[in-house]
Design a protein around this motif. Structure first.
Motif, PDB file in Angstrom:
ATOM      1  N   ILE A 102      12.628   7.414  13.215  1.00  0.00           N
ATOM      2  CA  ILE A 102      12.760   8.150  14.469  1.00  0.00           C
ATOM      3  C   ILE A 102      11.996   9.461  14.324  1.00  0.00           C
ATOM      4  O   ILE A 102      12.043  10.096  13.271  1.00  0.00           O
ATOM      5  N   GLU A 103      11.334   9.859  15.401  1.00  0.00           N
ATOM      6  CA  GLU A 103      10.652  11.151  15.433  1.00  0.00           C
ATOM      7  C   GLU A 103      11.332  12.010  16.486  1.00  0.00           C
ATOM      8  O   GLU A 103      11.511  11.577  17.625  1.00  0.00           O
ATOM      9  N   VAL A 104      11.734  13.214  16.101  1.00  0.00           N
ATOM     10  CA  VAL A 104      12.327  14.173  17.034  1.00  0.00           C
ATOM     11  C   VAL A 104      11.396  15.384  17.044  1.00  0.00           C
ATOM     12  O   VAL A 104      11.210  16.026  16.012  1.00  0.00           O
ATOM     13  N   SER A 105      10.802  15.668  18.219  1.00  0.00           N
ATOM     14  CA  SER A 105       9.808  16.739  18.291  1.00  0.00           C
ATOM     15  C   SER A 105      10.278  17.920  19.119  1.00  0.00           C
ATOM     16  O   SER A 105      10.713  17.741  20.259  1.00  0.00           O
ATOM     17  N   THR A 106      10.167  19.099  18.537  1.00  0.00           N
ATOM     18  CA  THR A 106      10.372  20.336  19.285  1.00  0.00           C
ATOM     19  C   THR A 106       8.990  20.986  19.424  1.00  0.00           C
ATOM     20  O   THR A 106       8.010  20.479  18.889  1.00  0.00           O
ATOM     21  N   LYS A 107       8.919  22.113  20.125  1.00  0.00           N
ATOM     22  CA  LYS A 107       7.626  22.797  20.271  1.00  0.00           C
ATOM     23  C   LYS A 107       7.078  23.211  18.911  1.00  0.00           C
ATOM     24  O   LYS A 107       5.882  23.176  18.677  1.00  0.00           O
ATOM     25  N   GLU A 108       7.970  23.629  18.024  1.00  0.00           N
ATOM     26  CA  GLU A 108       7.539  24.165  16.734  1.00  0.00           C
ATOM     27  C   GLU A 108       7.264  23.093  15.684  1.00  0.00           C
ATOM     28  O   GLU A 108       6.340  23.206  14.907  1.00  0.00           O
ATOM     29  N   LYS A 109       8.135  22.083  15.640  1.00  0.00           N
ATOM     30  CA  LYS A 109       7.984  21.119  14.555  1.00  0.00           C
ATOM     31  C   LYS A 109       8.479  19.735  14.918  1.00  0.00           C
ATOM     32  O   LYS A 109       9.141  19.542  15.919  1.00  0.00           O
ATOM     33  N   THR A 110       8.145  18.805  14.059  1.00  0.00           N
ATOM     34  CA  THR A 110       8.549  17.414  14.238  1.00  0.00           C
ATOM     35  C   THR A 110       9.396  17.000  13.049  1.00  0.00           C
ATOM     36  O   THR A 110       9.046  17.283  11.909  1.00  0.00           O
ATOM     37  N   PHE A 111      10.515  16.374  13.356  1.00  0.00           N
ATOM     38  CA  PHE A 111      11.422  15.884  12.308  1.00  0.00           C
ATOM     39  C   PHE A 111      11.329  14.367  12.253  1.00  0.00           C
ATOM     40  O   PHE A 111      11.231  13.717  13.290  1.00  0.00           O
ATOM     41  N   TYR A 112      11.374  13.839  11.051  1.00  0.00           N
ATOM     42  CA  TYR A 112      11.393  12.387  10.871  1.00  0.00           C
ATOM     43  C   TYR A 112      12.657  12.003  10.114  1.00  0.00           C
ATOM     44  O   TYR A 112      13.048  12.655   9.151  1.00  0.00           O
ATOM     45  N   MET A 113      13.288  10.937  10.588  1.00  0.00           N
ATOM     46  CA  MET A 113      14.419  10.385   9.854  1.00  0.00           C
ATOM     47  C   MET A 113      14.445   8.888  10.115  1.00  0.00           C
ATOM     48  O   MET A 113      13.808   8.407  11.046  1.00  0.00           O
ATOM     49  N   TYR A 114      15.120   8.152   9.255  1.00  0.00           N
ATOM     50  CA  TYR A 114      15.232   6.717   9.541  1.00  0.00           C
ATOM     51  C   TYR A 114      16.658   6.245   9.332  1.00  0.00           C
ATOM     52  O   TYR A 114      17.414   6.783   8.535  1.00  0.00           O
ATOM     53  N   ALA A 115      16.993   5.221  10.116  1.00  0.00           N
ATOM     54  CA  ALA A 115      18.326   4.629  10.098  1.00  0.00           C
ATOM     55  C   ALA A 115      18.341   3.416   9.165  1.00  0.00           C
ATOM     56  O   ALA A 115      17.288   2.913   8.765  1.00  0.00           O
ATOM     57  N   ASP A 116      19.540   2.963   8.846  1.00  0.00           N
ATOM     58  CA  ASP A 116      19.675   1.796   7.964  1.00  0.00           C
ATOM     59  C   ASP A 116      19.357   0.495   8.690  1.00  0.00           C
ATOM     60  O   ASP A 116      18.920  -0.471   8.080  1.00  0.00           O
ATOM     61  N   THR A 117      19.613   0.460  10.002  1.00  0.00           N
ATOM     62  CA  THR A 117      19.380  -0.767  10.769  1.00  0.00           C
ATOM     63  C   THR A 117      18.682  -0.430  12.084  1.00  0.00           C
ATOM     64  O   THR A 117      18.719   0.720  12.541  1.00  0.00           O
ATOM     65  N   GLU A 118      18.086  -1.432  12.690  1.00  0.00           N
ATOM     66  CA  GLU A 118      17.410  -1.236  13.980  1.00  0.00           C
ATOM     67  C   GLU A 118      18.424  -0.842  15.060  1.00  0.00           C
ATOM     68  O   GLU A 118      18.148  -0.012  15.911  1.00  0.00           O
ATOM     69  N   LYS A 119      19.611  -1.436  14.976  1.00  0.00           N
ATOM     70  CA  LYS A 119      20.671  -1.136  15.944  1.00  0.00           C
ATOM     71  C   LYS A 119      21.038   0.358  15.882  1.00  0.00           C
ATOM     72  O   LYS A 119      21.131   1.029  16.902  1.00  0.00           O
ATOM     73  N   GLU A 120      21.205   0.869  14.668  1.00  0.00           N
ATOM     74  CA  GLU A 120      21.534   2.292  14.505  1.00  0.00           C
ATOM     75  C   GLU A 120      20.394   3.168  15.003  1.00  0.00           C
ATOM     76  O   GLU A 120      20.618   4.200  15.629  1.00  0.00           O
ATOM     77  N   LYS A 121      19.166   2.751  14.712  1.00  0.00           N
ATOM     78  CA  LYS A 121      18.004   3.519  15.191  1.00  0.00           C
ATOM     79  C   LYS A 121      18.042   3.607  16.714  1.00  0.00           C
ATOM     80  O   LYS A 121      17.901   4.691  17.280  1.00  0.00           O
ATOM     81  N   ASP A 122      18.257   2.475  17.379  1.00  0.00           N
ATOM     82  CA  ASP A 122      18.292   2.449  18.844  1.00  0.00           C
ATOM     83  C   ASP A 122      19.429   3.304  19.391  1.00  0.00           C
ATOM     84  O   ASP A 122      19.273   4.007  20.392  1.00  0.00           O
ATOM     85  N   GLU A 123      20.577   3.265  18.715  1.00  0.00           N
ATOM     86  CA  GLU A 123      21.724   4.071  19.159  1.00  0.00           C
ATOM     87  C   GLU A 123      21.425   5.560  19.037  1.00  0.00           C
ATOM     88  O   GLU A 123      21.754   6.345  19.927  1.00  0.00           O
ATOM     89  N   TRP A 124      20.804   5.956  17.942  1.00  0.00           N
ATOM     90  CA  TRP A 124      20.457   7.367  17.750  1.00  0.00           C
ATOM     91  C   TRP A 124      19.418   7.823  18.774  1.00  0.00           C
ATOM     92  O   TRP A 124      19.536   8.904  19.343  1.00  0.00           O
ATOM     93  N   ILE A 125      18.405   6.996  19.014  1.00  0.00           N
ATOM     94  CA  ILE A 125      17.380   7.362  20.001  1.00  0.00           C
ATOM     95  C   ILE A 125      18.029   7.530  21.374  1.00  0.00           C
ATOM     96  O   ILE A 125      17.762   8.499  22.084  1.00  0.00           O
ATOM     97  N   GLY A 126      18.953   6.616  21.707  1.00  0.00           N
ATOM     98  CA  GLY A 126      19.659   6.707  22.991  1.00  0.00           C
ATOM     99  C   GLY A 126      20.502   7.963  23.086  1.00  0.00           C
ATOM    100  O   GLY A 126      20.453   8.696  24.081  1.00  0.00           O
TER     101      GLY A 126
END
Length: 111
Positions: free
Chosen positions: A68-92
């Motif tokens: 997952i990429e979370v972008s603010t004006k200043e910086k971009t954060f990257y993190m990853y989930a254990d499963t695709e389902k968790e990734k989708d839930e976090w993005i939502g």
């Protein structure tokens, strides 16, 4: 203040300076995404989602599955989930938080 978070769980986050990957416990509360070393540890970092512009899948950019990429004006954060389902839930959940905080932000400015 991380009691009763909207979402919580483990994600592996890329550290800002060293660029290595560290497993962190994340709490989403309002427009703030906190992260801590463990489920019962005090958060040592926070991403202010009210300054966030986008949240999206970033598997190619991060070179990690379920990233997952979370972008603010200043910086971009990257993190990853254990499963695709968790990734989708976090993005939502993060996406909803961004929308809500931007709506609140507009209202605060009389717009």
């Amino acid at each position: 203040e991380t009691s009763n978070p909207t979402s919580e769980g483990w994600l592996t986050k890329q550290s800002e300076w060293l660029k290595d990957w560290r497993r962190r416990y994340f709490f989403l509360k309002g427009s703030k995404l906190f992260f801590a070393k463990g489920e019962f540890s005090a958060p040592h970092g926070m991403i202010d989602l009210s300054t966030c512009m986008t949240v999206k899948s970033a598997e190619l950019k991060a070179g990690k599955k379920n990233a997952i990429e979370v972008s603010t004006k200043e910086k971009t954060f990257y993190m990853y989930a254990d499963t695709e389902k968790e990734k989708d839930e976090w993005i939502g959940a993060i996406g909803r938080s961004i929308v809500q905080s931007s709506a609140t932000f507009t209202a605060d400015n009389g717009g």
